[in-house]
Design a protein around this motif. Structure first.
Motif, mmCIF file in Angstrom:
data_model
loop_
_atom_site.group_PDB
_atom_site.id
_atom_site.type_symbol
_atom_site.label_atom_id
_atom_site.label_comp_id
_atom_site.label_asym_id
_atom_site.label_seq_id
_atom_site.Cartn_x
_atom_site.Cartn_y
_atom_site.Cartn_z
ATOM 1 N N VAL A 1 0.859 -1.180 0.000
ATOM 2 C CA VAL A 1 0.000 0.000 0.000
ATOM 3 C C VAL A 1 0.894 1.227 0.000
ATOM 4 O O VAL A 1 1.778 1.359 0.859
ATOM 5 N N PHE B 1 -3.365 6.763 7.130
ATOM 6 C CA PHE B 1 -3.210 5.342 7.456
ATOM 7 C C PHE B 1 -4.474 4.749 8.079
ATOM 8 O O PHE B 1 -4.944 3.684 7.658
ATOM 9 N N ASN C 1 -6.941 1.962 6.453
ATOM 10 C CA ASN C 1 -7.182 0.712 7.174
ATOM 11 C C ASN C 1 -8.672 0.457 7.414
ATOM 12 O O ASN C 1 -9.095 -0.697 7.452
ATOM 13 N N ARG D 1 1.616 -7.714 4.279
ATOM 14 C CA ARG D 1 1.335 -6.373 3.765
ATOM 15 C C ARG D 1 2.371 -5.385 4.273
ATOM 16 O O ARG D 1 2.811 -5.464 5.412
ATOM 17 N N THR E 1 2.970 -1.023 4.180
ATOM 18 C CA THR E 1 2.395 0.277 3.857
ATOM 19 C C THR E 1 3.498 1.313 3.957
ATOM 20 O O THR E 1 4.194 1.383 4.965
ATOM 21 N N ILE F 1 -2.455 0.623 -4.474
ATOM 22 C CA ILE F 1 -2.233 -0.704 -3.889
ATOM 23 C C ILE F 1 -1.849 -1.680 -4.985
ATOM 24 O O ILE F 1 -2.510 -1.768 -6.021
#
Length: 124
Positions: A75, A83, A87, A102, A104, A118
């Protein structure tokens, strides 16, 4: 082994599917908000994330897989202040029994109106 490319352009493909004799992998390019489909530009991280995840679902289905088969997700956020908002959309979407690895990161995206991008890899 076969490699199938979807929606190819001179710079990149929207999706690449690699199939071996027993299994395969789907690689999506980074997905960004489709402002036309969203009815215009929005600077809402949750709304952009929802749209990106919708596009990921469409592409995964086209490849013959789904989000329960995700292996990894990366991401990219234009600002880490988004963030929690990202989420919120992610948590409502992800298959919690099969969550991918994952990462970010904060990154300067290609267009200042884009707040999230993404990229995912999934098994077939």
């Amino acid at each position: 082994m076969t490699i199938q490319r979807f929606d190819c352009g001179p710079r990149m493909s929207e999706m690449v599917v690699h199939k071996g004799t027993q299994s395969g992998t789907v690689y999506l390019c980074g997905q960004i908000a489709d402002f036309e489909a969203m009815g215009g530009v929005t600077h809402d991280v949750t709304a952009q994330t929802r749209d990106v995840l919708r596009q990921i679902d469409v592409l995964l289905e086209r490849a013959g897989t789904d989000k329960s088969r995700l292996l990894t997700a990366t991401v990219y956020l234009a600002d880490m202040a988004g963030f929690a908002a990202m989420n919120a959309a992610w948590d409502a979407w992800v298959d919690r029994a099969n969550a991918p690895a994952r990462a970010t990161v904060e990154a300067k995206l290609a267009d200042p109106d884009l707040l999230v991008e993404i990229q995912v890899i999934a098994a077939l």
